[in-house]
Motif scaffolding. Structure first.
Motif, PDB file in Angstrom:
ATOM      1  N   GLY A 146       0.806  -1.214   0.000  1.00  0.00           N
ATOM      2  CA  GLY A 146       0.000   0.000   0.000  1.00  0.00           C
ATOM      3  C   GLY A 146       0.838   1.262   0.000  1.00  0.00           C
ATOM      4  N   GLU A 147       1.997   1.210   0.613  1.00  0.00           N
ATOM      5  CA  GLU A 147       2.894   2.372   0.620  1.00  0.00           C
ATOM      6  C   GLU A 147       3.682   2.478  -0.683  1.00  0.00           C
ATOM      7  N   ARG A 148       4.058   1.327  -1.236  1.00  0.00           N
ATOM      8  CA  ARG A 148       4.883   1.308  -2.439  1.00  0.00           C
ATOM      9  C   ARG A 148       4.063   1.577  -3.695  1.00  0.00           C
ATOM     10  N   ASP A 149       2.884   0.999  -3.785  1.00  0.00           N
ATOM     11  CA  ASP A 149       2.058   1.106  -4.988  1.00  0.00           C
ATOM     12  C   ASP A 149       0.592   1.119  -4.591  1.00  0.00           C
ATOM     13  N   PRO A 150       0.114   2.202  -3.977  1.00  0.00           N
ATOM     14  CA  PRO A 150      -1.257   2.217  -3.442  1.00  0.00           C
ATOM     15  C   PRO A 150      -2.333   2.024  -4.492  1.00  0.00           C
ATOM     16  N   GLU A 151      -2.048   2.343  -5.764  1.00  0.00           N
ATOM     17  CA  GLU A 151      -3.071   2.199  -6.798  1.00  0.00           C
ATOM     18  C   GLU A 151      -3.478   0.742  -6.998  1.00  0.00           C
ATOM     19  N   VAL A 152      -2.591  -0.204  -6.686  1.00  0.00           N
ATOM     20  CA  VAL A 152      -2.945  -1.621  -6.787  1.00  0.00           C
ATOM     21  C   VAL A 152      -4.136  -1.929  -5.886  1.00  0.00           C
ATOM     22  N   LEU A 153      -4.204  -1.247  -4.740  1.00  0.00           N
ATOM     23  CA  LEU A 153      -5.311  -1.441  -3.819  1.00  0.00           C
ATOM     24  C   LEU A 153      -6.446  -0.470  -4.099  1.00  0.00           C
ATOM     25  N   ARG A 154      -6.103   0.771  -4.373  1.00  0.00           N
ATOM     26  CA  ARG A 154      -7.112   1.828  -4.495  1.00  0.00           C
ATOM     27  C   ARG A 154      -8.010   1.653  -5.706  1.00  0.00           C
ATOM     28  N   GLU A 155      -7.537   0.990  -6.755  1.00  0.00           N
ATOM     29  CA  GLU A 155      -8.333   0.864  -7.973  1.00  0.00           C
ATOM     30  C   GLU A 155      -9.474  -0.142  -7.828  1.00  0.00           C
ATOM     31  N   ALA A 156      -9.492  -0.873  -6.721  1.00  0.00           N
ATOM     32  CA  ALA A 156     -10.519  -1.909  -6.538  1.00  0.00           C
ATOM     33  C   ALA A 156     -11.848  -1.298  -6.118  1.00  0.00           C
ATOM     34  N   ASP A 157     -12.934  -1.944  -6.540  1.00  0.00           N
ATOM     35  CA  ASP A 157     -14.275  -1.581  -6.086  1.00  0.00           C
ATOM     36  C   ASP A 157     -14.651  -2.321  -4.808  1.00  0.00           C
ATOM     37  N   LEU A 158     -13.930  -3.405  -4.510  1.00  0.00           N
ATOM     38  CA  LEU A 158     -14.208  -4.228  -3.340  1.00  0.00           C
ATOM     39  C   LEU A 158     -12.969  -5.059  -3.050  1.00  0.00           C
ATOM     40  N   ALA A 159     -12.715  -5.313  -1.756  1.00  0.00           N
ATOM     41  CA  ALA A 159     -11.640  -6.216  -1.361  1.00  0.00           C
ATOM     42  C   ALA A 159     -12.212  -7.322  -0.497  1.00  0.00           C
ATOM     43  N   ILE A 160     -11.774  -8.551  -0.755  1.00  0.00           N
ATOM     44  CA  ILE A 160     -12.153  -9.709   0.052  1.00  0.00           C
ATOM     45  C   ILE A 160     -10.884 -10.223   0.720  1.00  0.00           C
ATOM     46  N   LEU A 161     -10.867 -10.260   2.049  1.00  0.00           N
ATOM     47  CA  LEU A 161      -9.752 -10.822   2.798  1.00  0.00           C
ATOM     48  C   LEU A 161     -10.169 -12.199   3.288  1.00  0.00           C
ATOM     49  N   PHE A 162      -9.396 -13.224   2.921  1.00  0.00           N
ATOM     50  CA  PHE A 162      -9.829 -14.604   3.136  1.00  0.00           C
ATOM     51  C   PHE A 162      -9.456 -15.139   4.519  1.00  0.00           C
ATOM     52  N   GLU A 163      -9.581 -14.297   5.535  1.00  0.00           N
ATOM     53  CA  GLU A 163      -9.439 -14.753   6.917  1.00  0.00           C
ATOM     54  C   GLU A 163     -10.601 -15.686   7.266  1.00  0.00           C
ATOM     55  N   GLY A 164     -10.364 -16.570   8.233  1.00  0.00           N
ATOM     56  CA  GLY A 164     -11.394 -17.523   8.622  1.00  0.00           C
ATOM     57  C   GLY A 164     -12.619 -16.854   9.224  1.00  0.00           C
ATOM     58  N   THR A 165     -13.771 -17.187   8.679  1.00  0.00           N
ATOM     59  CA  THR A 165     -15.057 -16.659   9.175  1.00  0.00           C
ATOM     60  C   THR A 165     -16.114 -17.765   9.234  1.00  0.00           C
ATOM     61  N   ARG A 166     -15.689 -19.032   9.238  1.00  0.00           N
ATOM     62  CA  ARG A 166     -16.609 -20.174   9.160  1.00  0.00           C
ATOM     63  C   ARG A 166     -17.386 -20.147   7.845  1.00  0.00           C
ATOM     64  N   ALA A 167     -16.759 -19.622   6.786  1.00  0.00           N
ATOM     65  CA  ALA A 167     -17.369 -19.516   5.455  1.00  0.00           C
ATOM     66  C   ALA A 167     -18.633 -18.669   5.477  1.00  0.00           C
ATOM     67  N   GLU A 168     -18.659 -17.666   6.358  1.00  0.00           N
ATOM     68  CA  GLU A 168     -19.707 -16.661   6.396  1.00  0.00           C
ATOM     69  C   GLU A 168     -19.074 -15.297   6.122  1.00  0.00           C
ATOM     70  N   VAL A 169     -19.901 -14.325   5.778  1.00  0.00           N
ATOM     71  CA  VAL A 169     -19.399 -12.975   5.506  1.00  0.00           C
ATOM     72  C   VAL A 169     -19.327 -12.183   6.804  1.00  0.00           C
ATOM     73  N   GLU A 170     -18.169 -11.574   7.061  1.00  0.00           N
ATOM     74  CA  GLU A 170     -18.011 -10.652   8.182  1.00  0.00           C
ATOM     75  C   GLU A 170     -17.522  -9.320   7.616  1.00  0.00           C
ATOM     76  N   GLY A 171     -18.361  -8.297   7.750  1.00  0.00           N
ATOM     77  CA  GLY A 171     -18.089  -7.017   7.115  1.00  0.00           C
ATOM     78  C   GLY A 171     -17.218  -6.110   7.952  1.00  0.00           C
ATOM     79  N   GLY A 172     -16.250  -5.445   7.290  1.00  0.00           N
ATOM     80  CA  GLY A 172     -15.425  -4.445   7.946  1.00  0.00           C
ATOM     81  C   GLY A 172     -14.683  -5.007   9.138  1.00  0.00           C
TER      82      GLY A 172
END
Length: 360
Positions: A146-172
């Motif tokens: 994010g510090e080196r090339d923030p546009e790689v992250l900023r250009e997205a409309d949505l980000a999904i982080l695949f941390e464990g959530t019991r295969a349920e959606v946990e927002g923010g």
């Protein structure tokens, strides 16, 4: 020997392959080499690498771009080690046991299966596999990107982080603030306490304010976050025969993502009005952004339960750049870092199927 990942294998086998490549933080070279090699064999992706962080992209000119992110490192192994992985039967269901099965190589396996099996997704995808999430922030590969090339992250409309959530959606995620609340007194011999003033005794008022504090439930983008203000440490005194002249209570405030870090600090200062506070840690939360079209489409396509992320995760790094971010992945987060870390294989399959359903 070169570690190889078989992206044609089923999700359980691929998760085992990933977990069995030991990759404790700051030692991710082997797994990064294996992930990079597997991705470079896919002609529909462009792949780059810095250190042990890998970025792979589709460039199909879709109307949306989504980041799928996961870290490659794990916490240290136990003694005796909780690797290699093994399949077990528990309470009538099959589970995959071993370090990384929850945090978070099951999620990484889902990313890799999507990368291999969806060459023309319904939206453009950026796959991030990053290093050093489990240790000090200065090493974090997502932070560095994010510090080196923030546009790689900023250009997205949505980000999904695949941390464990019991295969349920946990927002923010909630933000976190730690402060030290200090009481001061006057040192004296404990046989003559009237010549001093006991700072530890004064800390009773600090603890009472915590007991009296009403924990808030805050709705943000349709999700209810439970705030928490708790004492997590206390220290004072230099010897068994000395009246202590200082006592420090460490307080952790987990605040809903409708607040900024500045607002969270102002609230804690109000609770402990009259005391000296020292901030030792502050990380902003992340709004789930479930009002955004990209997030709504993800939730609708998955058809799984949706709730708040009550802890803090790297989704906050996306939120800071204005990108809505969601946690989603196989594994019970309560088992992360445990010696008995394990994940139901049904959750691995469910998470893979849900993401493929969304991208169809």
């Amino acid at each position: 020997m070169t570690d190889q990942l078989d992206l044609g294998a089923d999700i359980v086998t691929l998760t085992r392959q990933l977990c069995d490549i030991e990759s404790v933080s700051r030692d991710e070279g082997r797994i990064a080499d294996a992930v990079e090699a597997a991705l470079r064999a896919l002609p529909h992706l462009s792949v780059s690498r810095t250190g042990h962080t890998i970025v792979a992209r589709t460039d199909l000119g879709r109307d949306e771009r989504v980041v799928l992110a996961g870290h490659l490192d794990t916490v240290p192994l136990t003694d005796p080690p909780n690797l290699p992985t093994r399949l077990e039967e528990r309470d009538g269901e099959e589970v995959l046991w071993g370090r990384g099965t929850v945090d978070m190589k099951g999620g990484v396996a889902v990313q890799l299966k999507v990368a291999a099996n969806v060459p023309e997704p319904s939206r453009d995808l950026t796959f991030l596999f990053y290093e050093a999430e489990e240790i000090e922030e200065r090493y974090n590969g997502l932070k560095a990107l994010g510090e080196r090339d923030p546009e790689v992250l900023r250009e997205a409309d949505l980000a999904i982080l695949f941390e464990g959530t019991r295969a349920e959606v946990e927002g923010g995620c909630k933000g976190t603030l730690r402060v030290e609340v200090r009481t001061t007194g006057t040192a004296a011999h404990s046989a003559r306490p009237w010549r001093g003033h006991n700072a530890i005794h004064d800390a009773a008022d600090v603890l009472q304010r915590l007991r009296d504090h009403i924990q808030q439930e805050v709705e943000v983008d349709g999700l209810t976050y439970h705030e928490a203000l708790q004492a997590v440490g206390i220290r004072g005194g230099i010897a068994g025969n000395v009246v202590p002249d200082e006592c420090v209570v460490t307080v952790n405030y987990r605040f809903a993502p409708d607040k900024s870090g500045e607002q969270a600090l102002a609230h804690v200062q109000d609770v402990f009005d009259g005391y000296e506070l020292t901030v030792t840690d502050l990380a902003e939360g992340a709004r789930p952004g479930l009002d955004r079209p990209a997030a709504q489409a993800f939730v609708a396509a998955l058809g799984v339960p949706v709730g708040p992320k009550e802890g803090w995760t790297d989704v906050a790094r996306f939120s800071a750049l204005g990108v809505p971010a969601i946690n989603f992945g196989p594994g019970d987060p309560g088992l992360a870092h445990q010696a008995d870390e394990h994940t139901p294989t049904a959750q691995l399959r469910a998470a893979e199927a849900a993401v493929l359903r969304w991208l169809a």
